[in-house]
Design a protein around this motif. Structure first.
Motif, mmCIF file in Angstrom:
data_model
loop_
_atom_site.group_PDB
_atom_site.id
_atom_site.type_symbol
_atom_site.label_atom_id
_atom_site.label_comp_id
_atom_site.label_asym_id
_atom_site.label_seq_id
_atom_site.Cartn_x
_atom_site.Cartn_y
_atom_site.Cartn_z
ATOM 1 N N THR A 160 0.859 -1.194 0.000
ATOM 2 C CA THR A 160 0.000 0.000 0.000
ATOM 3 C C THR A 160 0.894 1.243 0.000
ATOM 4 N N HIS A 161 0.445 2.299 -0.674
ATOM 5 C CA HIS A 161 1.236 3.528 -0.816
ATOM 6 C C HIS A 161 2.630 3.229 -1.375
ATOM 7 N N GLY A 162 2.676 2.276 -2.301
ATOM 8 C CA GLY A 162 3.954 1.838 -2.859
ATOM 9 C C GLY A 162 4.774 2.968 -3.451
ATOM 10 N N LEU A 163 4.112 3.852 -4.204
ATOM 11 C CA LEU A 163 4.848 4.934 -4.871
ATOM 12 C C LEU A 163 5.544 5.837 -3.842
ATOM 13 N N ASP A 164 4.784 6.289 -2.847
ATOM 14 C CA ASP A 164 5.366 7.192 -1.845
ATOM 15 C C ASP A 164 6.441 6.499 -1.012
ATOM 16 N N SER A 165 6.183 5.239 -0.647
ATOM 17 C CA SER A 165 7.171 4.523 0.172
ATOM 18 C C SER A 165 8.462 4.310 -0.598
ATOM 19 N N LEU A 166 8.322 3.917 -1.858
ATOM 20 C CA LEU A 166 9.532 3.659 -2.650
ATOM 21 C C LEU A 166 10.307 4.967 -2.861
ATOM 22 N N ARG A 167 9.575 6.040 -3.159
ATOM 23 C CA ARG A 167 10.232 7.331 -3.350
ATOM 24 C C ARG A 167 11.001 7.727 -2.075
ATOM 25 N N ALA A 168 10.341 7.576 -0.933
ATOM 26 C CA ALA A 168 10.969 7.961 0.328
ATOM 27 C C ALA A 168 12.215 7.118 0.600
ATOM 28 N N ARG A 169 12.127 5.814 0.308
ATOM 29 C CA ARG A 169 13.271 4.949 0.582
ATOM 30 C C ARG A 169 14.445 5.273 -0.343
ATOM 31 N N ILE A 170 14.165 5.431 -1.637
ATOM 32 C CA ILE A 170 15.265 5.753 -2.562
ATOM 33 C C ILE A 170 15.914 7.069 -2.145
ATOM 34 N N TYR A 171 15.065 8.038 -1.795
ATOM 35 C CA TYR A 171 15.602 9.355 -1.457
ATOM 36 C C TYR A 171 16.457 9.306 -0.193
ATOM 37 N N ALA A 172 16.001 8.532 0.790
ATOM 38 C CA ALA A 172 16.775 8.394 2.028
ATOM 39 C C ALA A 172 18.138 7.758 1.737
ATOM 40 N N CYS A 173 18.141 6.723 0.901
ATOM 41 C CA CYS A 173 19.401 6.042 0.585
ATOM 42 C C CYS A 173 20.307 6.937 -0.256
ATOM 43 N N TYR A 174 19.690 7.681 -1.170
ATOM 44 C CA TYR A 174 20.455 8.639 -1.968
ATOM 45 C C TYR A 174 21.070 9.708 -1.053
ATOM 46 N N GLY A 175 20.249 10.217 -0.149
ATOM 47 C CA GLY A 175 20.708 11.275 0.760
ATOM 48 C C GLY A 175 21.904 10.813 1.583
ATOM 49 N N TRP A 176 21.815 9.598 2.070
ATOM 50 C CA TRP A 176 22.916 9.047 2.852
ATOM 51 C C TRP A 176 24.160 8.894 1.966
ATOM 52 N N ALA A 177 23.975 8.233 0.814
ATOM 53 C CA ALA A 177 25.115 7.937 -0.062
ATOM 54 C C ALA A 177 25.800 9.217 -0.531
ATOM 55 N N GLN A 178 25.000 10.244 -0.869
ATOM 56 C CA GLN A 178 25.614 11.445 -1.443
ATOM 57 C C GLN A 178 26.346 12.282 -0.388
ATOM 58 N N SER A 179 26.059 12.061 0.874
ATOM 59 C CA SER A 179 26.806 12.795 1.893
ATOM 60 C C SER A 179 27.875 11.919 2.562
ATOM 61 N N HIS A 180 28.016 10.689 2.088
ATOM 62 C CA HIS A 180 29.038 9.787 2.655
ATOM 63 C C HIS A 180 29.868 9.141 1.553
ATOM 64 N N VAL A 181 30.462 9.958 0.707
ATOM 65 C CA VAL A 181 31.288 9.421 -0.366
ATOM 66 C C VAL A 181 32.691 9.157 0.183
ATOM 67 N N ALA A 182 33.133 7.906 0.081
ATOM 68 C CA ALA A 182 34.451 7.551 0.607
ATOM 69 C C ALA A 182 35.535 8.116 -0.300
#
Ligand SMILES: [Zn+2]
Length: 576
Positions: A160-182
């Protein structure tokens, strides 16, 4: 909100929400306000309380943003809270006493704006003593927990609410990855890496730096297959949109860009760039180096100590004295300070603009950013309208464009000679001015293509676009398009940068034609601009203001003409 590597990086202005919300109440007619005497008396009383409440809140907000416990006149914030609360209470009851059926259209709009602002921006303030706790400006400096990114996009998409959940998850992972570049022993963020590409002379080292962004790309496009997070997200978006217009249409309209013209205009910009630049292919990591040439050459001439003085001198030469205009600056590093540069109201009766930014070093990119923020500040200082409309205009692309009208001069050889005593060739300057923009245009086009053809492989679409129009060597094995958060979190937002570039060039060309050149200074410039472009706030819809200023509808012709100047100029090579 803007997100480029060159000088346009990390500029804060306003959240996109304001822009969208403001659209809803923009009236098509800008009839002049009736004289105060004939205005509804209850509305007038509410509006004067509104003016006082906003002014006080502005003063408290900038004190908090500056890490101070007292406002500029020395009054402790804690002592002001009872007054703020009573103003809020009085405003609430006065607003609810107004009978909107007795009002004209402008007053109805003023009332709507005041009610919305009360509920959204004039909330209660809690001030337990530590400024950071009560601060409403900028993100809290609490470290984000690392999100769980080993997820299955398909199972999230099907819930349920697949679109919003997926968007939120991708964005959270992107946010983490883009501020933690080794990077070696260090952890850097995406913009620092991209910025470093412009200052790294060794090509193999540039390639190495660029490839460090791989985890960022992976956070959005996974392994690149058809089940990648982004591809799954896109499929859901297309399903949800159906035959409805993409969200881009609303955004562009407020700035006067007709939605059906958008795609052809993007294409013309890309074609013009393609034809004006050498057709030998460059690697993606070398692209950033080429665009960085102006900054590399001229930054050594701008030490940190000269930054503020140079900025003030440039604006003074245009007739805008930042001291007289009550512009305040907070530019030094400080623990807990919002890292993003932004300009805001630090008082509204009269308007006192505040510029916040953090500069440890000088350089052309920082000067450009400071000129841009000061562009916002002198705009705010020139707003002359009733209290309800004393606010940012209803279009972000317009507001950003207005701020850039002067900042973009730093890419002109004549400006460089006058202020820095040296210059780069015109073609190199224009490549720096437009390199970030055309990449944004390519991203906007990429999104449109993906929406039309959701089954296409995004790596191939991006490799094709960047090869055909930007002369960048295709690397379909790399998802290097997947490093703009807007693609995930605000679909369609990228076109705003293109719309902004179109507006800037159109406004600059109109000033030249109607008032005269200003690159080397013109002390009558500000007085000419203020009543024509700056003074309105929310009084008139942006579209009307712009069309009156330009003498007709917005068009990309000025931008295309400016880009074509690259053709006749010396071609920048890959050296230097
Ligand atoms: Zn800005």
């Amino acid at each position: 909100m803007h997100d480029q590597v060159t000088a346009t990086s990390a500029r804060g202005m306003r959240p996109a929400a304001l822009f969208l919300a403001a659209l809803a109440c923009a009236s098509p007619a800008g009839s002049p306000a009736p004289a105060p005497a004939t205005r509804n008396i209850r509305l007038a009383a509410a509006e004067s309380t509104y003016a006082a409440a906003r002014d006080l809140r502005d003063r408290i907000d900038v004190a908090l943003a500056g890490g101070r416990h007292e406002i500029a006149d020395g009054t402790p914030i804690a002592a002001l809270l009872p007054r703020y609360d009573s103003l809020r209470g009085r405003l609430e009851s006065r607003l609810s006493a107004v009978d909107s059926s007795a009002l004209g259209p402008d007053d109805v709009r003023a009332l709507d704006i005041m009610r919305r602002t009360l509920s959204r921006d004039l909330g209660p303030l809690v001030f337990p003593g530590a400024p950071a706790a009560a601060s409403t400006s900028g993100p809290a400096p609490v470290p984000e927990p690392r999100p769980e990114c080993g997820y299955d996009p398909d199972s999230i998409a099907r819930a349920t609410h697949g679109l919003d959940s997926l968007r939120a998850r991708i964005y959270a992972c992107y946010g983490w990855a883009q501020s933690h570049v080794a990077a070696g022993d260090d952890t850097l963020d995406r913009l620092t890496i991209l910025g470093a590409l412009g200052h790294t002379d060794d090509a193999p080292h540039r390639r190495q730096l660029f490839l460090r962004l791989e985890p960022v790309w992976r956070s959005v496009n996974g392994g690149g297959g058809s089940a990648s997070p982004y591809r799954r997200l896109l499929a859901l978006e297309v399903e949800t949109l159906g035959s409805g217009a993409p969200p881009t249409a609303t955004q562009a309209r407020a700035s006067g860009v007709p939605p059906d013209s958008l795609e052809p205009w993007l294409l013309r910009i890309l074609e013009t760039w393609r034809d004006a630049t050498p057709d030998s292919l460059v690697e993606p990591w070398d692209w950033y180096y080429l665009v960085g040439r102006t900054s590399r050459a001229l930054s050594p001439r701008i030490p940190r100590e000269r930054l503020a003085g140079l900025n003030a001198a440039v604006w003074r030469a245009l007739g805008a004295d930042v001291g007289t205009l009550r512009v305040h600056y907070d530019l030094d590093p400080r623990d807990g300070k919002d890292p993003v540069a932004f300009t805001t109201f630090g008082g509204r009766t009269p308007v006192e603009p505040w510029v916040f930014a953090t500069y440890r070093v000088g350089g052309l990119d920082n000067l450009n950013e400071l000129l841009h923020e000061t562009g916002h500040a002198v705009h705010l200082a020139a707003i002359r309208t009733r209290p309800a409309f004393r606010d940012w205009p209803d279009s972000d692309p317009f507001t950003e464009a207005v701020a850039d009208v002067v900042a973009l001069d730093v890419y002109e050889p004549a400006w460089q000679q006058r202020w820095l005593g040296d210059s780069v060739p015109l073609a190199a300057g224009l490549q720096s001015r437009y390199g970030g923009i055309v990449l944004d245009v390519a991203w906007a086009m990429f999104e449109l293509r993906m929406l039309h053809e959701p089954d296409a492989d995004p790596n191939l679409v991006w490799a094709g676009l960047t090869r055909d129009y930007l002369h960048i060597r295709p690397h379909p094995e790399l998802s290097w398009w997947a490093m703009r958060g807007q693609l995930v979190d605000a679909p369609g937002y990228m076109v705003n940068y293109a719309a902004g570039a179109i507006l800037i060039a159109a406004i600059r060309a109109r000033i030249q034609a109607a008032h005269g050149p200003f690159i080397e200074g013109d002390t009558s410039w500000y007085a000419w601009m203020a009543p024509r472009l700056y003074r309105f706030g929310l009084e008139r819809p942006t579209r009307e203001v712009l069309e009156a200023f330009l003498g007709g509808p917005v068009s990309p012709s000025a931008l295309l003409a400016d880009m074509r100047r690259m053709r006749g100029a010396e071609r920048p090579g890959t050296s230097r």
